[in-house]
Design an enzyme around this catalytic site. Sequence first.
Site, PDB file in Angstrom:
ATOM      1  N   CYS A 131      41.635  19.940  13.382  1.00  0.00           N
ATOM      2  CA  CYS A 131      40.256  20.430  13.412  1.00  0.00           C
ATOM      3  C   CYS A 131      40.145  21.825  14.025  1.00  0.00           C
ATOM      4  O   CYS A 131      39.415  22.683  13.508  1.00  0.00           O
ATOM      5  CB  CYS A 131      39.373  19.448  14.167  1.00  0.00           C
ATOM      6  SG  CYS A 131      40.048  18.914  15.756  1.00  0.00           S
ATOM      7  N   HIS A 243      33.442  21.693  18.221  1.00  0.00           N
ATOM      8  CA  HIS A 243      34.483  22.460  18.911  1.00  0.00           C
ATOM      9  C   HIS A 243      34.101  23.937  18.943  1.00  0.00           C
ATOM     10  O   HIS A 243      33.563  24.476  17.963  1.00  0.00           O
ATOM     11  CB  HIS A 243      35.824  22.341  18.187  1.00  0.00           C
ATOM     12  CG  HIS A 243      36.463  20.992  18.276  1.00  0.00           C
ATOM     13  ND1 HIS A 243      35.953  19.948  19.013  1.00  0.00           N
ATOM     14  CD2 HIS A 243      37.607  20.518  17.697  1.00  0.00           C
ATOM     15  CE1 HIS A 243      36.746  18.898  18.891  1.00  0.00           C
ATOM     16  NE2 HIS A 243      37.755  19.221  18.103  1.00  0.00           N
TER      17      HIS A 243
END
Length: 341
Positions: A131, A243
């Site tokens: 990710c 994130h």
Amino acid sequence: MGYKVAIVGATGAVGREIIKTLAERGFPADEVVALASGRSAGAEISYGEDRVLKVRDLERFDFAGTQLGLFSPGAAVSAVHAPRAAAAGCLVIDNTSQFRMEPGVPLVVPEVNPQHLARRPKRGIIANPNCSTIQMVVALKPLHDIAKVRRIVVATYQSVSGAGKEAMDELWSQTRGIFVNDPPTPEQFTKPIAFNVIPHIDRFMDDGATKEEWKMGVETRKILDPDIQVMATCVRVPVMIGHAEAVHVEFEAPITERQAREALREAPGVTLLDTRDDGGYATPLEIAGEDSVFVSRLRRDPTVPNGLAFWCVADNLRKGAALNAVQIAEELHRNGVLDAA
């Protein structure tokens, strides 16, 4: 005519997001099968507004006649069942770390290296990157096309959802516990995560880097350019979803802020949100549920030749996992690769 699609790891956070994303984007699936471990068999998961999938036992499932498998069950499970699915003629898009660096397995971000989706890989498996790597290379690709990236120094601020549902539950329970004088007991993390940050994701390696930091380097080189050097520090933060990364880039040739801004505005999958005033930047809280990689705080880095710095944020369950996998499937569909399975 649509496809038969199997979702492996359907009851996990990423698996559920894959199912949601397939329905939202109208992927041409005539049949969607939700697969998980035997203990989850019989559970029900919504698919779109009016369909419900009953979870089936992965161990007992025959992949013959299934054109596409979207896997997110954990690396050990993928190691066993992804090759089994591929051998039955199912083209696998695997979201785990199991196959990413293996020869003959394409590692793909559709905005960056879609050329690897023009034909069916011999092994029948395509890997979804980590990710934190995905959002960084999406932001870097338009800049790399202008001046070629030489070196990256990146610090990540990664949400707990990247470690799964149990990690999200731990943040919630620890946060609540602090307000009722119940000291937190770490289980999913090495130290308390509530009101804390932990500079440790995945296991430590011999050189002092963690596996997550190693992944960012090797995956960036495989996806974008084998000559790029990457120095990463990966940090878990008490955020549920999203994130963030502070990225410092040294280029081989001069690149101006204006050139970078223009390229990022036009880049697929990127939203430039950078007004240089209070609130003129993206944060994880506000981008949860969004598909873009958001770039902010773009500026010159005067400490290195041809340097730029920026901040980027993305929903790790969507672009960092489920959406990227579905975009790969969509590209395979457009190229006719799934029809040739």
